[in-house]
Design an enzyme around this catalytic site. Structure first.
Site, short mmCIF file in Angstrom:
data_model
loop_
_atom_site.label_atom_id
_atom_site.label_comp_id
_atom_site.label_asym_id
_atom_site.label_seq_id
_atom_site.Cartn_x
_atom_site.Cartn_y
_atom_site.Cartn_z
NE ARG A 150 -26.39 48.83 49.33
CZ ARG A 150 -25.55 48.16 48.56
NH1 ARG A 150 -24.86 48.81 47.63
NH2 ARG A 150 -25.37 46.86 48.71
CE LYS A 174 -24.76 48.60 52.59
NZ LYS A 174 -25.41 47.53 53.39
CG HIS A 246 -33.82 49.94 50.64
ND1 HIS A 246 -32.58 50.48 50.33
CD2 HIS A 246 -33.57 48.63 50.94
CE1 HIS A 246 -31.65 49.55 50.45
NE2 HIS A 246 -32.23 48.42 50.82
NE ARG A 249 -30.41 47.82 47.35
CZ ARG A 249 -29.28 47.56 46.69
NH1 ARG A 249 -29.03 48.18 45.55
NH2 ARG A 249 -28.41 46.68 47.15
CG HIS A 272 -27.17 42.09 47.46
ND1 HIS A 272 -28.39 41.55 47.09
CD2 HIS A 272 -27.46 43.25 48.10
CE1 HIS A 272 -29.36 42.34 47.49
NE2 HIS A 272 -28.83 43.38 48.10
CE1 TYR A 281 -35.38 42.85 46.98
CE2 TYR A 281 -33.16 41.97 46.93
CZ TYR A 281 -34.05 42.95 47.28
OH TYR A 281 -33.59 44.05 47.96
#
Length: 300
Positions: A150, A174, A246, A249, A272, A281
């Site tokens: 990210r 995150k 992004h 990514r 994730h 994806y």
């Protein structure tokens, strides 16, 4: 209850208890601001959060729709409002959650924009390495694509979290969750060149001594600067795709999965929380799916 004070309390809850970044918290506040604007226009501001009903929330979403806001953004707004009222319920500031039956608009699954390997090579090749920051920019893009980071993880990447001997970097993602991500030999080479050719010439700010990628003033790069670097390169080669950090990514994940990588491994590398997020994806083309069926199904 006063809206402003409760939103401030909610911000503290998101930061301390949920461990969210400032960007995520600001997104929640932006969504709640729309609700406050609506109740102001409706003349019911004095009700406070404890006086809002489901009917008024549905009216608010009609109000949002009339302003041309897309279903996807509406769904995000509803998610933010639901989180706010859930917090109020946990804190016993309201007795009943008015958002319990608030429905989100149906939205399709949006596939991310991706780049081919050739397109990525073209963007990186457009970097002018004769400029002082050229090698830095090359290292940035190779790291984005090599590790699937990210943009916030990229600008926060620390020198002390580079373990090149082992082929890994440590990422603080995150909610302050840490993960180890493999890094390619190409990215390692470009980072080492950046460290020796550009970064060592800078007068580094004391707060940024351990930060890997720096601007000319020796400070941490901003998110906007990363977007600007990529936008400038994309325009220089005349590419018409909407490319952002992004996108690198997305391309990282898609190329791994298309190449046969395990979905669970890609989930771990991307950081994730849910594998459902990673499944986006797996947008393989129909011809590939047909050939897979022919090759492996016992009835084919």
């Amino acid at each position: 209850m006063i809206w402003e004070s409760e939103i401030e309390s909610f911000k503290g809850y998101l930061k301390v208890e949920k461990g969210l970044s400032d960007n995520s918290i600001n997104a929640y506040v932006t969504d709640l601001t729309k609700l406050v604007t609506f109740v102001k226009e409706k003349g019911i501001l004095d009700k406070g959060p404890d006086g809002i009903s489901l009917t008024e929330l549905n009216e608010m979403m009609e109000w949002v729709t009339q302003r041309g806001i897309s279903p996807r953004t509406q769904a995000r707004i509803i998610s933010g409002i639901k989180s706010f009222f859930k917090y109020l319920l946990i804190e016993e500031k309201i007795e009943k959650d008015p958002t319990a039956l608030l429905e989100s608009p149906k939205i399709g699954r949006k596939l991310p924009e991706i780049l081919s390997v050739e397109e990525i090579d073209s963007i990186i090749a457009a970097i002018d390495t004769k400029k002082p920051e050229g090698q830095r920019n090359k290292a940035i893009l190779e790291t984005l694509y090599s590790c699937g980071l990210r943009v916030s993880e990229l600008i926060d990447l620390k020198i002390s979290n580079l373990f090149f001997e082992s082929g890994f970097i440590k990422i603080e993602g995150k909610a302050n969750k840490e993960r180890l991500v493999p890094i390619s030999t190409k990215a390692i080479k470009e980072i080492n060149l950046y460290l020796s050719e550009y970064r060592r010439t800078l007068r580094i700010h004391p707060d940024s001594e351990d930060v890997l990628f720096l601007n000319r003033r020796g400070k941490k790069l901003s998110r906007v600067m990363i977007f600007t670097i990529i936008k400038t390169l994309v325009e220089a080669i005349g590419m018409e795709k909407n490319v952002s950090p992004h996108t690198f990514r997305h391309s990282f994940a898609t190329h791994l999965i298309d190449g046969g990588a395990n979905l669970r491994a890609v989930q771990e590398m991307l950081g994730h929380e849910s594998i459902i997020t990673t499944e986006i994806y797996t947008h393989l083309d129909k011809e590939y799916l047909k050939n897979t069926m022919i090759q492996f199904h016992p009835r084919s």
